[in-house]
Scaffold this active site. Sequence first.
Site, PDB file in Angstrom:
ATOM      1  N   ASP A  14       0.807  -1.216   0.000  1.00 58.66           N
ATOM      2  CA  ASP A  14       0.000   0.000   0.000  1.00 58.66           C
ATOM      3  C   ASP A  14       0.844   1.272   0.000  1.00 58.66           C
ATOM      4  O   ASP A  14       0.339   2.345   0.204  1.00 58.66           O
ATOM      5  CB  ASP A  14      -0.967  -0.008   1.177  1.00 58.66           C
ATOM      6  CG  ASP A  14      -0.267  -0.024   2.519  1.00 58.66           C
ATOM      7  OD1 ASP A  14       0.967  -0.069   2.555  1.00 58.66           O
ATOM      8  OD2 ASP A  14      -0.969   0.019   3.545  1.00 58.66           O
ATOM      9  N   ASP A  42       4.656   1.104   9.238  1.00 65.65           N
ATOM     10  CA  ASP A  42       3.443   0.524   9.798  1.00 65.65           C
ATOM     11  C   ASP A  42       3.814  -0.762  10.526  1.00 65.65           C
ATOM     12  O   ASP A  42       4.499  -1.620   9.955  1.00 65.65           O
ATOM     13  CB  ASP A  42       2.414   0.189   8.709  1.00 65.65           C
ATOM     14  CG  ASP A  42       1.642   1.410   8.225  1.00 65.65           C
ATOM     15  OD1 ASP A  42       1.994   2.544   8.605  1.00 65.65           O
ATOM     16  OD2 ASP A  42       0.680   1.214   7.459  1.00 65.65           O
ATOM     17  N   ARG A  94       0.933  11.354  13.339  1.00 62.63           N
ATOM     18  CA  ARG A  94       1.313   9.956  13.593  1.00 62.63           C
ATOM     19  C   ARG A  94       2.807   9.773  13.879  1.00 62.63           C
ATOM     20  O   ARG A  94       3.515   9.092  13.154  1.00 62.63           O
ATOM     21  CB  ARG A  94       0.902   9.046  12.439  1.00 62.63           C
ATOM     22  CG  ARG A  94      -0.573   8.981  12.207  1.00 62.63           C
ATOM     23  CD  ARG A  94      -0.912   7.960  11.141  1.00 62.63           C
ATOM     24  NE  ARG A  94      -2.354   7.914  10.921  1.00 62.63           N
ATOM     25  CZ  ARG A  94      -2.935   7.133  10.048  1.00 62.63           C
ATOM     26  NH1 ARG A  94      -2.220   6.326   9.304  1.00 62.63           N
ATOM     27  NH2 ARG A  94      -4.237   7.144   9.921  1.00 62.63           N
TER      28      ARG A  94
END
Length: 155
Positions: A14, A42, A94
């Site tokens: 992704d 991630d 984040r």
Amino acid sequence: MGPGAKLMPISQMDGDAIRLLGSTKVWIDHNTLYRSEDGLIDVTLGSTNITISNNWFRDHDKVMLLGHDDDYNDDKNMKVIVVYYRFGPNFNQRMPRVRHGYAHVANNLYLGWEIYAIGGSMNPSVKSQSNLFVAPKIGSKEIATSEEQSTPNKD
């Protein structure tokens, strides 16, 4: 790569610079990451015992996601250390964003941000320790915390 050095198929990429899926005992150290298609790092799908250290992240929107999604309960066992980072300039959010699990975020330098620096949802435990936050000169910035404390039942 899975157990026994066996190659295992994974889902379609992704756009993350580094993506850990169901990984344990991983150390990500001394990287400079920026301008990826999606996140820079991630850590998801039950990954745990992860140390991410001595990195420089800059020029990016969604930097680091810890925890797959709100309904993925295996991430409740996640343990991640984010230490000795330089975040910025030119990033939005984040650093990290934690769903479920536990994250120790320590000794990092935050050089401005747009939306938020450290965030969490789904009742994670986040220990933020000895970080230096240098807010951008534009916009208003605030520190917001949420601590749930239980009171003993007197019955």
